[in-house]
Design a protein around this motif. Structure first.
Motif, short mmCIF file in Angstrom:
data_model
loop_
_atom_site.label_atom_id
_atom_site.label_comp_id
_atom_site.label_asym_id
_atom_site.label_seq_id
_atom_site.Cartn_x
_atom_site.Cartn_y
_atom_site.Cartn_z
N MET A 73 0.85 -1.21 0.00
CA MET A 73 0.00 0.00 0.00
C MET A 73 0.89 1.26 0.00
N SER A 74 0.58 2.23 -0.84
CA SER A 74 1.41 3.43 -0.96
C SER A 74 1.18 4.38 0.20
N GLU A 75 2.17 5.23 0.44
CA GLU A 75 2.02 6.29 1.46
C GLU A 75 0.80 7.15 1.15
N ALA A 76 0.64 7.47 -0.15
CA ALA A 76 -0.49 8.32 -0.55
C ALA A 76 -1.82 7.62 -0.22
N GLY A 77 -1.86 6.32 -0.51
CA GLY A 77 -3.07 5.53 -0.21
C GLY A 77 -3.38 5.59 1.27
N LEU A 78 -2.35 5.40 2.08
CA LEU A 78 -2.53 5.46 3.54
C LEU A 78 -3.08 6.80 3.97
N ALA A 79 -2.48 7.86 3.43
CA ALA A 79 -2.89 9.20 3.84
C ALA A 79 -4.34 9.48 3.44
N THR A 80 -4.72 9.07 2.23
CA THR A 80 -6.10 9.28 1.79
C THR A 80 -7.07 8.54 2.70
N GLY A 81 -6.70 7.29 2.99
CA GLY A 81 -7.55 6.49 3.87
C GLY A 81 -7.74 7.17 5.21
N ALA A 82 -6.62 7.66 5.75
CA ALA A 82 -6.68 8.31 7.06
C ALA A 82 -7.57 9.54 7.01
N ALA A 83 -7.43 10.33 5.95
CA ALA A 83 -8.23 11.54 5.82
C ALA A 83 -9.72 11.19 5.75
N ARG A 84 -10.01 10.16 4.98
CA ARG A 84 -11.40 9.74 4.81
C ARG A 84 -12.00 9.32 6.16
N ALA A 85 -11.20 8.56 6.91
CA ALA A 85 -11.71 8.08 8.19
C ALA A 85 -11.91 9.22 9.18
N ARG A 86 -11.01 10.20 9.13
CA ARG A 86 -11.13 11.31 10.07
C ARG A 86 -12.30 12.21 9.73
N ALA A 87 -12.73 12.13 8.45
CA ALA A 87 -13.74 13.08 7.96
C ALA A 87 -15.15 12.76 8.43
N SER A 88 -15.29 11.85 9.40
CA SER A 88 -16.63 11.45 9.80
C SER A 88 -17.14 12.31 10.95
N GLY A 89 -17.08 13.63 10.76
CA GLY A 89 -17.46 14.56 11.83
C GLY A 89 -18.91 14.42 12.27
N VAL A 90 -19.78 14.17 11.32
CA VAL A 90 -21.20 14.02 11.66
C VAL A 90 -21.41 12.80 12.55
N GLU A 91 -20.77 11.70 12.15
CA GLU A 91 -20.88 10.48 12.96
C GLU A 91 -20.34 10.69 14.36
N ARG A 92 -19.18 11.33 14.45
CA ARG A 92 -18.59 11.58 15.76
C ARG A 92 -19.52 12.38 16.65
N LEU B 83 -13.72 -8.41 3.19
CA LEU B 83 -14.96 -7.66 2.92
C LEU B 83 -15.28 -7.63 1.43
N ALA B 84 -14.25 -7.44 0.61
CA ALA B 84 -14.47 -7.31 -0.83
C ALA B 84 -15.14 -8.57 -1.39
N ARG B 85 -14.72 -9.72 -0.87
CA ARG B 85 -15.30 -11.00 -1.32
C ARG B 85 -16.81 -11.05 -1.13
N ARG B 86 -17.32 -10.33 -0.15
CA ARG B 86 -18.76 -10.35 0.13
C ARG B 86 -19.45 -9.06 -0.29
N GLY B 87 -18.75 -8.27 -1.09
CA GLY B 87 -19.35 -7.03 -1.57
C GLY B 87 -19.61 -6.00 -0.49
N LEU B 88 -18.75 -6.02 0.54
CA LEU B 88 -18.98 -5.13 1.69
C LEU B 88 -17.92 -4.03 1.82
N LEU B 89 -16.96 -4.01 0.90
CA LEU B 89 -15.85 -3.08 1.08
C LEU B 89 -16.22 -1.67 0.61
N THR B 90 -16.82 -0.91 1.49
CA THR B 90 -17.12 0.49 1.17
C THR B 90 -15.85 1.33 1.32
N ALA B 91 -15.91 2.53 0.77
CA ALA B 91 -14.78 3.45 0.90
C ALA B 91 -14.49 3.71 2.38
N GLN B 92 -15.53 3.83 3.18
CA GLN B 92 -15.31 4.14 4.60
C GLN B 92 -14.61 2.99 5.33
#
Lengths: 305, 305
Positions: B1-20, B283-292
């Protein structure tokens, strides 16, 4: 209530040897099923806590209510799950940071045998264990999920802030100062009464009793729970350590407010007897007063330890 | 997994302000609903423990799995109930008799503010509180009793002997001696992994996912749970106390076996990355791998605290 009546009631309640054996077997079974993954010392501490002597009052109440409400099947595991919560409370109640007691049920307390760390950890592991045991017991009994949910809710309400734990902490907070009768009653209704009432209601829920009957079971349980605590206070001043199986005179040492201190021994005994009558009346009104439930109510105040 | 991929993932996960915000509101609500009957100091300690900062990873995982499986409605209270169990574990983990830590989530630990007795009692009261909160959350979500029963069972299995408590105790027992990789993995699969896996599965159960999907959620959760702990071990040696929000270098002080010690920092990072890939594949095998869910898996190893 006459002395003879008390004695008969007590004898009847003690005569539940078959039920006791089934409860003890269920507790053994839990130790086999639910202790995996714990360090040996903690698992041993839990086993020691669950498999020793004990009146088994709460599980016997579950079974008695279950039968009174026409429940069918073997409710011994469900009943034993309630005992797990009670046993947990004893382990923590005896810890040095709580009542600091060395003796319980005629032998050394858990922390005296296994150390404070193992005893504390054992107690912690016993709450989830109790819930899993209740789920297991409910499943063996073939209960519907709606009953299972109510049973877990009852057990947790009785265990937590508004029940046992809250009561224990208020009790601790009250040490060394004089409480009013109202304060004392509030403590004991949560500390002892909540779980006893929950035990009776859980037996009723498992037997699919209707709301009116569950209310009656709750009233009976709350009344005998309070009577139990009053009797406990009286025994602490009138019985010997030997008969009691735990250190007598402990309340005085801890400067705890008690019913005999507030009402005198005779006044306390009268209050307890009145509560037992109230308890039986609540059940009788709903056609639930079996000989066993009456006997248990009387035993609660007639017991010698 | 690339550094960029990691960073994007992290940003996406942090962006759940409404959920928090929804999770924090649910935790507030629990404090209003379930702390009655506790002495003020203990209630305050619970409030402090629940309402502070925190990644809220477990409840966010509940919500993410719930959404991935097509769940409908507001699962924020159910999600927050899982956080109660986690918060409880932190309170006890920091106690002097456990890891003895002064700082957590960028502020003083609960026992440093409220004393050991109140912190211990707070933790005790939080297990029943979590169960009641889960029942409450399930009810608001209109779940069937069959789902409710499974959710409670998941939560208690993850909390008890074979889960969090068992893992914490094994962890404690392992301090000061060298563990093998297998031993270390066993500890962390129960200590951290069990509750993270339960969070994901609970989200799935609440969305009425079938068994195959629940298995996939469990595999994902177990893998990211272990990856989380590996990342934790790495951060303990590479991050500063300031960034970490808790005392850095603690594992060395406590002579704990860690992944970096056994595999080196690079080896540990590789193992964590492989686990994240495994998690996403399950998750991907069962069609459950969402971006989040993908983002959360990546966040677990890319996080800085």
């Amino acid at each position: 209530m006459s002395e003879a009546g008390l004695a008969t009631g007590a004898a009847r309640a003690r005569a539940s040897g078959v039920e006791r054996a089934a409860i003890d077997a269920a507790l053994e079974e839990f130790c086999g099923l639910f202790l995996d993954g714990l360090p040996a010392a903690v698992a041993d501490a839990i086993r020691y806590s669950l498999l020793g002597e004990g009146k088994r009052l709460r599980p016997v109440l579950v079974l008695a209510a279950f039968e009174a409400a026409g429940g069918e099947g073997d409710a011994s595991r469900l009943a034993a799950a309630v005992e797990v919560v009670h046993a947990y409370s004893l382990v923590h109640d005896d810890l040095p940071c709580m009542d600091d007691d060395d003796m319980r049920r005629g032998r050394a307390t858990v922390h005296r045998v296994f150390g404070v760390a193992a005893a504390t950890a054992a107690g912690l592991a016993m709450v989830p264990l109790a819930v899993r045991a209740a789920l297991h017991g409910a499943e063996l009994l073939g209960l519907d999920d709606v009953q299972v949910k109510r049973i877990v809710a009852e057990l947790m309400r009785a265990s937590g802030a508004s029940g046992m734990i809250g009561g224990q902490l208020l009790d601790l907070e009250g040490e060394g100062r004089s409480l009013t009768l109202d304060e004392l009653e509030r403590i004991h209704r949560s500390k002892t009464g909540a779980l006893i009432a929950a035990a009776v209601r859980i037996g009723g829920i498992a037997a699919r009793a209707d709301e009116a009957r569950l209310t009656a079971f709750g009233e009976y349980g709350a009344a005998i729970g309070l009577a139990f605590q009053i009797a406990d206070d009286v025994l602490d001043v009138t019985a010997t350590t030997d008969v009691l199986g735990k250190t007598a005179g402990r309340d005085l040492v801890l400067k705890k407010s008690t019913y005999p201190a507030l009402l005198g021994v005779e006044g306390a005994n009268k209050r307890a007897a009145a509560l037992v009558d109230d308890a039986c009346t609540a059940l009788a009104r709903r056609g639930l007063l079996t000989a066993q439930l009456e006997g248990l109510a009387r035993y609660v105040v007639a017991r010698r330890n």
